[in-house]
Enzyme design. Sequence first.
Site, short mmCIF file in Angstrom:
data_model
loop_
_atom_site.label_atom_id
_atom_site.label_comp_id
_atom_site.label_asym_id
_atom_site.label_seq_id
_atom_site.Cartn_x
_atom_site.Cartn_y
_atom_site.Cartn_z
N ARG A 10 0.83 -1.21 0.00
CA ARG A 10 0.00 0.00 0.00
C ARG A 10 0.87 1.27 0.00
NH1 ARG A 10 -3.56 -3.32 3.25
NH2 ARG A 10 -1.88 -3.28 4.76
N ASP A 22 10.49 -6.84 -3.89
CA ASP A 22 9.36 -7.36 -3.12
C ASP A 22 9.11 -8.78 -3.58
OD1 ASP A 22 6.85 -8.06 -2.06
OD2 ASP A 22 6.20 -5.97 -2.00
N ALA A 55 9.42 2.65 7.71
CA ALA A 55 8.72 1.37 7.98
C ALA A 55 8.94 0.95 9.43
CB ALA A 55 9.17 0.32 6.98
N ARG A 56 10.03 0.29 9.72
CA ARG A 56 10.36 -0.10 11.09
C ARG A 56 11.88 -0.04 11.24
NH1 ARG A 56 5.92 0.93 12.21
NH2 ARG A 56 4.27 -0.36 13.07
N ASP A 101 12.42 7.95 10.15
CA ASP A 101 11.29 8.18 11.07
C ASP A 101 11.22 7.10 12.14
OD1 ASP A 101 8.86 9.60 11.82
OD2 ASP A 101 7.76 7.85 11.10
N GLU A 137 13.26 2.92 20.24
CA GLU A 137 12.44 4.14 20.31
C GLU A 137 11.95 4.35 21.74
OE1 GLU A 137 9.41 4.04 17.28
OE2 GLU A 137 10.86 3.69 15.70
N HIS A 158 8.97 8.95 14.72
CA HIS A 158 7.92 7.96 14.36
C HIS A 158 6.57 8.68 14.21
CE1 HIS A 158 6.83 3.45 14.66
NE2 HIS A 158 5.99 4.08 13.87
N ILE A 159 6.54 9.60 13.27
CA ILE A 159 5.42 10.54 13.15
C ILE A 159 4.70 10.40 11.80
CG2 ILE A 159 6.76 12.46 12.12
CD1 ILE A 159 4.57 13.02 15.11
N ALA A 209 2.58 8.61 10.39
CA ALA A 209 1.15 8.28 10.22
C ALA A 209 0.23 9.46 10.51
CB ALA A 209 0.79 7.13 11.16
P1 NAD Z 1 1.55 -3.71 3.00
O1 NAD Z 1 1.33 -5.02 3.66
O2 NAD Z 1 0.48 -3.13 2.12
O3 NAD Z 1 2.91 -3.75 2.14
C1 NAD Z 1 4.09 -4.36 2.57
C2 NAD Z 1 4.80 -4.90 1.34
O4 NAD Z 1 6.05 -5.42 1.77
C3 NAD Z 1 4.04 -6.04 0.65
O5 NAD Z 1 3.91 -5.81 -0.74
C4 NAD Z 1 4.90 -7.26 0.94
O6 NAD Z 1 4.87 -8.21 -0.13
C5 NAD Z 1 6.28 -6.64 1.06
N1 NAD Z 1 7.23 -7.50 1.76
C6 NAD Z 1 6.97 -8.44 2.71
N2 NAD Z 1 8.11 -9.07 3.05
C7 NAD Z 1 9.10 -8.51 2.29
C8 NAD Z 1 10.50 -8.74 2.19
N3 NAD Z 1 11.11 -9.72 2.88
N4 NAD Z 1 11.21 -7.97 1.34
C9 NAD Z 1 10.61 -7.01 0.59
N5 NAD Z 1 9.29 -6.77 0.62
C10 NAD Z 1 8.54 -7.50 1.47
O7 NAD Z 1 1.90 -2.70 4.18
P2 NAD Z 1 1.85 -1.09 4.13
O8 NAD Z 1 0.50 -0.63 4.57
O9 NAD Z 1 2.41 -0.64 2.83
O10 NAD Z 1 2.86 -0.75 5.33
C11 NAD Z 1 4.24 -1.08 5.22
C12 NAD Z 1 4.91 -0.92 6.57
O11 NAD Z 1 4.97 0.46 6.89
C13 NAD Z 1 4.14 -1.54 7.74
O12 NAD Z 1 4.46 -2.90 7.89
C14 NAD Z 1 4.62 -0.73 8.93
O13 NAD Z 1 5.71 -1.37 9.54
C15 NAD Z 1 5.10 0.56 8.31
N6 NAD Z 1 4.30 1.71 8.79
C16 NAD Z 1 4.95 2.68 9.47
C17 NAD Z 1 4.23 3.77 9.96
C18 NAD Z 1 4.92 4.89 10.71
O14 NAD Z 1 4.27 5.60 11.47
N7 NAD Z 1 6.21 5.11 10.49
C19 NAD Z 1 2.85 3.84 9.77
C20 NAD Z 1 2.22 2.84 9.03
C21 NAD Z 1 2.96 1.76 8.54
#
Ligand code: NAD
Length: 332
Positions: A159, A179, A239-240, A264, A269, A288-289, A291
């Site tokens: 997403r 991916d 991401a994380r 971020d 943290e 970590h902001i 969202a």
């Molecule tokens: P999502 O599930 O829609 O997309 C994640 C993608 O990563 C998928 O297409 C999946 O196939 C791929 N993936 C899985 N394992 C993988 C690997 N080993 N190597 C490469 N790609 C891989 O999730 P999303 O909604 O796009 O969110 C992604 C991440 O963003 C979340 O898991 C979360 O950790 C992080 N996030 C962070 C914040 C923040 O405040 N910083 C907020 C929301 C989400």
Amino acid sequence: MDKLAVLIDHDGALLEPEGWEAGYLAQYDIGWQVYRCRSEDEVLRVAANAQVIIIQTTVPLLTMNVLSRLPNCLCTVRAGAGYDSIDYTSATELGIMVCYTPTYCTDEVADHAVTLLLAANRHVSRLDSGVRAGAFNRHLAAPTEGLRGATIGIIGLGRIGSAFARRLQGWQPRLLAYDPYISQEYAEQYGVMLVSLDELLREADALSVHCPLTPETTHLLGWEQFRKIKPGVVLVNTARGPIIDEAALVQAIKDNIVRAAGLDVFEQEPLPADSPLIQLDRVVLTPHISATSTQARHKLYQLICDLIVDVFAHKQPPFLVNPAVMQHPRQR
Ligand code: NAD
């Protein structure tokens, strides 16, 4: 028993309820209560009569110890993009639904990734600090590279990764992604070519991380990967934290392999005051902001309220991660 949903948030959460939730749920005869729980005992005290329990903190308060002592609980909801604060295995064993709300902040995180990419590439925080300190020094902008036509790599084209890709189109970049769980056809909808991680590291002028944290992605970018990465790359992580080995990243920045970074999220943290990242002025740091926005807050509570209504209407709620529990005796 009266219908009740409780939010058992841990501490001053960023995305507070907006205030309309109780009135909205009252139309369905559902009660709504908000608490600030800091321990398992507090959760047990406030959630004993609730059928739906919402948790926003990442602190793992919904453990087997808690869930097994809440016989009225039908559904747990993580108000966030992951559900790590709910013991998924225990909930499933007990027949309790586990839901989360991954879509409320897709646009915001994609926006923040673009923000960090531009800010890091153009050294915005270093320039800003310079001006504030009385140094109207344009040398602080070096080195800055133009991004039109650059090769931009995305790790995880879900997403947020695809929303990030859509936002970049105006720069006419060459977009690559790593991916392993999507098809080339899917990637092409976003004008992205799927490649191996090694190729991505070799080719990308900028890299943005958007995969989940899993055992497979922990330290996906470590010492070995920074040895292969294209020198001068700009690296962004929304991401994380543990997806990147921070010690390896710090060294790569010091060695000028990573030209700039926008982060971020961190391995620990809040970021410890003695983190070497704080001393590196080519790094842009945010707490970590990603969202956050007014719209994300509204979307989050609308999603949660709709989900609660579904649970009491005996409908399968969205983003249910353990649908098998719908057959469990607890749900009948
Ligand atoms: P999502 O599930 O829609 O997309 C994640 C993608 O990563 C998928 O297409 C999946 O196939 C791929 N993936 C899985 N394992 C993988 C690997 N080993 N190597 C490469 N790609 C891989 O999730 P999303 O909604 O796009 O969110 C992604 C991440 O963003 C979340 O898991 C979360 O950790 C992080 N996030 C962070 C914040 C923040 O405040 N910083 C907020 C929301 C989400």
